[in-house]
Design a protein around this motif. Sequence first.
Motif, short mmCIF file in Angstrom:
data_model
loop_
_atom_site.label_atom_id
_atom_site.label_comp_id
_atom_site.label_asym_id
_atom_site.label_seq_id
_atom_site.Cartn_x
_atom_site.Cartn_y
_atom_site.Cartn_z
N HIS A 11 -14.85 -0.84 -0.91
CA HIS A 11 -15.73 -0.86 0.25
C HIS A 11 -17.18 -1.08 -0.19
O HIS A 11 -17.50 -1.02 -1.39
CB HIS A 11 -15.62 0.46 1.02
CG HIS A 11 -14.27 0.67 1.63
ND1 HIS A 11 -13.79 -0.09 2.66
CD2 HIS A 11 -13.29 1.57 1.33
CE1 HIS A 11 -12.58 0.32 2.99
NE2 HIS A 11 -12.25 1.32 2.20
N LEU A 17 -10.36 0.86 -2.69
CA LEU A 17 -9.22 0.92 -1.77
C LEU A 17 -7.93 0.64 -2.52
O LEU A 17 -6.99 1.41 -2.46
CB LEU A 17 -9.40 -0.08 -0.62
CG LEU A 17 -8.42 0.05 0.55
CD1 LEU A 17 -8.51 1.43 1.19
CD2 LEU A 17 -8.68 -1.03 1.59
N ASN A 37 -1.07 5.25 6.10
CA ASN A 37 -2.28 4.87 6.84
C ASN A 37 -3.50 5.01 5.94
O ASN A 37 -3.64 6.01 5.22
CB ASN A 37 -2.46 5.76 8.08
CG ASN A 37 -1.54 5.34 9.22
OD1 ASN A 37 -0.91 4.29 9.16
ND2 ASN A 37 -1.48 6.15 10.25
N GLY A 38 -4.37 4.02 5.98
CA GLY A 38 -5.61 4.10 5.20
C GLY A 38 -5.50 3.52 3.81
O GLY A 38 -6.49 3.48 3.08
N SER A 457 -6.83 10.66 11.60
CA SER A 457 -5.99 9.54 12.03
C SER A 457 -4.95 10.05 13.02
O SER A 457 -4.77 11.27 13.20
CB SER A 457 -5.28 8.92 10.82
OG SER A 457 -4.33 9.84 10.29
#
Length: 528
Positions: A11, A17, A37-38, A457
Motif C-alpha cells: 500500500h 499486502l 478477506n483482506g 469486516s
Amino acid sequence: MLFIQDGKFAHSNQSLLFENLQLVLQAKEKMAIIGKNGVGKTTLLQIIAGHLSLSSGILQLKTAAYYVPQIAGQYNHMTVAAALRIESKWKALSAILNGKITEKLYEQLDNDWQLEERCREAFTYWGLQELEFNQSVATLSGGQKARLFLAGLQVHQPALVLLDEPSNHLDAAGRSLLYEYIQNSKVAMLVVSHDRQLLNLMNATSELTAGGLIYYGGNYDFYESQKDVELQARTAELNEKSKAVRKAKETERLTKERQHKLNVRGKAQKEKSGLAKIMMNTLRNNAEKTSAKLKDVHAGKIIQLKDELKQIQLALPDPNQMRFDWKGSGLHAGKRLFEAIAINHQYQHKKLWERSIDLLINSGERWAIKGNNGTGKTTLLQFITGALEPAEGLVYRSDFNAVFIDQEYSIVNRKESVQELARSFNQTGLVEHEINLRLHRFLFKKESWGTCCKDLSGGERMRLLLCCFIIGQRAPDMIILDEPTNNLDLENLEILTKALEQYTGTLVVVSHDTRFLEEISIDHEIIL
C-alpha cells in the motif's frame, strides 16, 4: 494468456499486502482465487485489469482482460452505454443510422455494425430486456447492475475474463444464468468468489496468502479434500508433539528425583569415609553443577518442543480452534411461534403476491425463504418480526425472542468497540477474564479489543455477534438471517455454518446459496 513472476504489492503507506506471487493462466483455463478477506484478492484482479500496478515483479498479458467488479456503486454517475464501455461506438452508430455520415463517426464505430444486436442479445440473456443505452446506472438495483456487467462479457467477447464475486447480488435465476455461462464459455477466467457451487465449475484453485499463491489442481471440492489431508497431518503432528512435551516433562521429573537420590547417597557415603571438609565442599559443588547441567538440558528440550507445538497450533485453521456452547432457548419443540393466514401486501396499489400466503412456523424448525429478487422475501421477514403488518389476512405471533441479522450484520452497534459490545451482552455476571477468553476463542486478539465495530469486516462482525450470543448465556428463540453469506469469505462462512449447525432454536433464512442451506439442515421452505 497471463503470467506473473515475483509479484509484490504494498500500500501507499508501505504496508505489505502480498509478495513472491507466481501465476500462470493458460488459454481457456478457469482458475478460482480464494483466501481470507483482506488478503488482496480484489487488488490482484485490479492489477491484472490495469487499474493498479505491482510494486515490483513482472506482469505479462497476451490480451486485455475484461473485469466484472464486485461493487458497482462507483458507476452510478454513468449511463448504461458508458458503464459497458461502448458509449462512443453506440453514439457513432446511432448518428450514422440517423443519416449523419462523417469520417470521424466511422472511425469511432470501427466497423462494429453488430454492436446493438450483440447488446440486445446479451440483455435478453441476462433478463435486462427493458434496459436503455442512455439509462442511468443509478436507476438499477444491485442485481441489475451485476447482470449489466456480466452482459458486457457477451458484448465484448474477451479472451480473458476477471470476475470478482459475480454471484453476490444475483438471485437464484441470475446465478443459474451465470453458472450456465461459465460452463459453456471457452475463454480464460480468473474468478474470486465464496460461492462454492460456482467454485466447483473451475478447473483449478489457488489460495492467496501474504506469501503468494498456493496452487491446487482441481475445483473447490478437490481443494477442500487436500486441505483436509493437510489438517489431518497437522493434527497428528500436534498430538505427537503434545505427547513429546509430556514425555520430556516426565523424563525431567524422573531425572531430578534420581539425581537427588544419588546426591543424598553420595553425601552419606562421603561423610562415613571421613573426607576432609574442603573435599566435601568440592564434591558437593560438582554434584550441584551436574544437577544444574541436567536441568538446563531438559529445560532447553522442553522449551524447544513447546515452541514447535505452538507453531503447529498456529498453522491449524482458525475455525478448528473455536467452540460454540449455545445455551437452549427454553421453548418447547413444536410451540407455535408465527402463523399467517391468507396474508398479502400492497405496493403502489398493487398486490405483492398473486396468491395470498399461508405460513406456520413452530419452535425448532429450520425454514428457508426462497424466490427471485423483488418477490417479497424481506417483506415476509418483516411480517415475522412484527416490523410490518400485512395489508390483508391474519397474523399470530407468540411471545418469543427473535434476532434479525441482515447481510451487513448491522445489528452490531458500530459506535462501540469490540470489548464494549461484548460487555453489553454480559447478563450473567461473567468476570472480565471470562469475557476476554471468549473473545479470544472467537479469534479477537487483545490488540483488536479496542477496535471500533464500524471498522470491522462483515466476517468479523459476524464472529463478534456469535461471540456475544455465547457471552449472553442464552441463545435467541429464533434467528432470522437475510442473505447472511454475501459478505463472508470461505473461512467465516465455515464458522457461521458450524455455529448454526449447533444452534437448537428456530431458524429462518433467506439465501440463494443452496450448499449453505443444505449444510445448516433446512427442513422447510417457502418459495415466493
